[in-house]
Write an enzyme that holds these catalytic residues in place. Structure first.
Site, PDB file in Angstrom:
ATOM      1  N   ASP A   1      39.433  35.920  37.342  1.00  0.00           N
ATOM      2  CA  ASP A   1      40.864  35.600  36.613  1.00  0.00           C
ATOM      3  C   ASP A   1      40.498  35.446  35.158  1.00  0.00           C
ATOM      4  OD1 ASP A   1      43.395  35.593  37.056  1.00  0.00           O
ATOM      5  OD2 ASP A   1      43.441  33.414  37.762  1.00  0.00           O
TER       6      ASP A   1
ATOM      7  N   ASP B   1      47.849  33.142  42.916  1.00  0.00           N
ATOM      8  CA  ASP B   1      47.671  31.826  42.268  1.00  0.00           C
ATOM      9  C   ASP B   1      48.270  30.864  43.234  1.00  0.00           C
ATOM     10  OD1 ASP B   1      46.748  32.775  39.939  1.00  0.00           O
ATOM     11  OD2 ASP B   1      48.972  33.057  39.344  1.00  0.00           O
TER      12      ASP B   1
END
Length: 539
Positions: free
Chosen positions: A389, A441
């Site tokens: 990420d 997420d």
């Protein structure tokens, strides 16, 4: 009660399974232009904050479409409300690029000048010298460019507002003026609310999805639904020699699969970055619809069977397919129609509702199907996702000149975007737009939160001395920190797992260490190889 059959997910399948879920994991974001230039050193007369600008216009007295522009680092600030803004006539400059004194009359008018030929500050000074009330730069591209000062502009004194508008809008205004139309303009920059209620709703949706998925099997699904987890698969007939109640299959993630995930996911992300096109976006839309239909079907069958006892056991024979649940015969076509309607009207103002419904159902189903066996695997998976990420959001611009994650999430030039995210409009924001969060997420931390609930149940732990409550609070805090960072960074996309992983994985590791249960959490659920009831797949 049936015992779940554990199915270890092999390396290639694991990467493929998690790839689309993580593509947007790094983008908890707002879809608007950034409003500041952190890399520019401010100097006197050139220290304005970049602001989005509403450019209202009237053509021969008839109001046209409002254009969105971007203010410059220099010049006077714009009014914040439409009532404070003055309605002023527009005039083209001569020369068109305004790199010398204008020969056209600009007194008390908003000057329209083409980009190029000389610095922006020089254009502003020539417009101000001609008596213009403001300057609008007509960009040569659709993407707005940040107008900053040059190294020699140390004593700049520009007292008129300077705004840039996109190429298409500027060309339209120029053509109207060339054909003798009377164009009036009004420039103002309304404030964005500090706290957006839409972000609060999105926060509740994300936290609620994880809590619902964790509690689903105990409080929503019955034992018979657990046994018929895949309702649309063929059911053994009464004479098949097998029991009608099949064991529920679970895809168990392994540490080896998490280890190679970053490499495989990164390769796919780069392929999308370089070869993103409308047909690729359409392929992802179709895959999203297929997953959404299955997720919505599973959730509806589970809920209906929970309310109406016995409905989950009724089956029918279908040609070429065999025995399936009767509920599925009616529910699957309805879910398919729902997904098709969303795909057809995906650009409409209400399409976010359908996208969120399909997405939430899909994520709940995924979190029922995929399990983390222990903290050892969770640490490998979430740490890999954490590095992935951060790299593709923050570090990739140093190599590829733009954030690869955000570029892929934004879609192609045709306007098609990847739908693997939850989004909600900013109802109370004068600039509109959407707040968004990627499926990754929610799902990646959600796998750990769901594990904590299963661990608490197996150990008969209470709410306070367990782990589920604290990980849920940790996820909620991590998501809050993500949106706080988004606000402090003026809307720049944030790698949400940067905040979510420490607030979930960090919490369970620290709490387990304090309670002396970390070794048990680390090795929980590990079974000897070739144990009874375990099904392995080799590809």
């Amino acid at each position: 009660m049936a015992t779940p059959r554990r199915r270890e997910l092999p390396l290639p399948a694991l990467a493929a399974f998690l790839l689309l879920l993580l593509l947007l994991a790094g983008r908890a974001a707002a879809d608007d232009a950034s409003s500041d230039d952190r890399g520019h050193d401010a100097s006197p007369g050139c220290n304005n904050k970049f602001q989005l600008v509403k450019v209202k216009n009237w053509v021969n007295g008839t109001q046209g479409t409002t254009v969105i522009g971007l203010s410059a680092r220099f010049g006077s600030p714009l009014p914040r409300t439409v009532d404070e803004a003055h309605r002023t006539f527009a005039a083209l400059t001569s020369p068109p690029d305004l790199c010398s004194n204008s020969t056209s009359k600009l007194t008390n008018s908003i000057a329209l000048a083409a980009r190029g030929g000389c610095p922006f500050t020089a254009k502003a000074e020539f417009a101000q010298a001609a008596g213009a009330a403001g300057l609008v730069i007509l960009n040569d591209d659709e993407e707005l460019y940040k107008m900053v000062c040059g190294d020699n502009d140390t004593s700049l004194n520009v007292t008129i507002p300077v705004v840039m508008v996109p190429h298409s809008a500027g060309k339209n205004l120029k053509d109207l003026l060339d054909h003798g139309a009377r164009v009036e303009m009004q420039l103002y920059s309304p404030n964005r609310p500090v706290v957006d209620l839409s972000a609060c709703f999105l926060w509740l949706m994300a936290v609620g999805t994880i809590v619902c998925a964790s509690l689903w099997s105990e409080f929503v699904a019955c034992e018979q639904i657990d046994e018929h987890y895949n309702q649309l698969t063929r059911q053994p007939g009464p004479n098949s020699g097998t029991n009608n109640t099949q064991d529920k299959e679970i895809l168990e993630i392994t540490a080896k699969g998490a280890g190679v995930f970053v490499i495989v996911a990164s390769v796919f992300l780069l392929l999308l970055f370089y070869f993103m096109s409308s047909w690729v976006a359409w392929l992802l839309i179709v895959l999203f619809c297929i997953g959404g239909v299955e997720g919505m079907h599973v959730c509806l069958v589970t809920i209906i069977s929970r309310i109406f006892k016995g409905w989950g056991n009724n089956t029918v024979q279908l040609p070429f397919y065999g025995e399936v649940l009767a509920l599925s015969v009616g529910i699957v076509p309805s879910c398919t129609v729902f997904a098709i309607l969303w795909a057809v009207y995906r650009h409409s103002s209400f399409a976010w509702i359908g996208q969120d419904i399909l997405g939430i159902c899909l994520m709940i189903t995924v979190l029922q199907m995929a399990h983390l066996p222990n903290i050892r695997v969770a640490s490998a998976l979430l740490s890999a996702a954490f590095v992935y990420d951060i790299f593709w959001v923050f570090i990739s611009p140093l190599i590829f000149h733009e954030s690869v994650m955000i570029a892929v999430a934004s879609g192609d030039s045709s306007g098609e975007a990847i739908p693997m995210l939850l989004r909600i409009p900013r109802f109370f924001d004068p600039w509109g737009g959407y707040d968004m969060i990627g499926f990754g997420d929610i799902i990646f931390p959600g796998l750990l939160v769901a594990f904590s609930y299963r661990f608490d149940r197996a150990g008969k732990k209470g709410i306070l001395n367990g782990y589920f409550l604290w990980l849920t609070v940790g996820y909620a805090v991590g998501l809050f920190l993500t949106y706080l960072a988004l606000f402090l960074m003026d809307g720049h996309g944030q790698p949400a797992l940067l905040y979510l992983v420490p607030c979930t994985l960090g919490v369970i590791v620290v709490l387990g260490w304090i309670r002396g249960e970390l070794p048990h959490l680390w090795n929980y659920g590990r079974r000897p190889e070739n144990s009874v009831g375990e099904v392995s797949i080799v590809i």
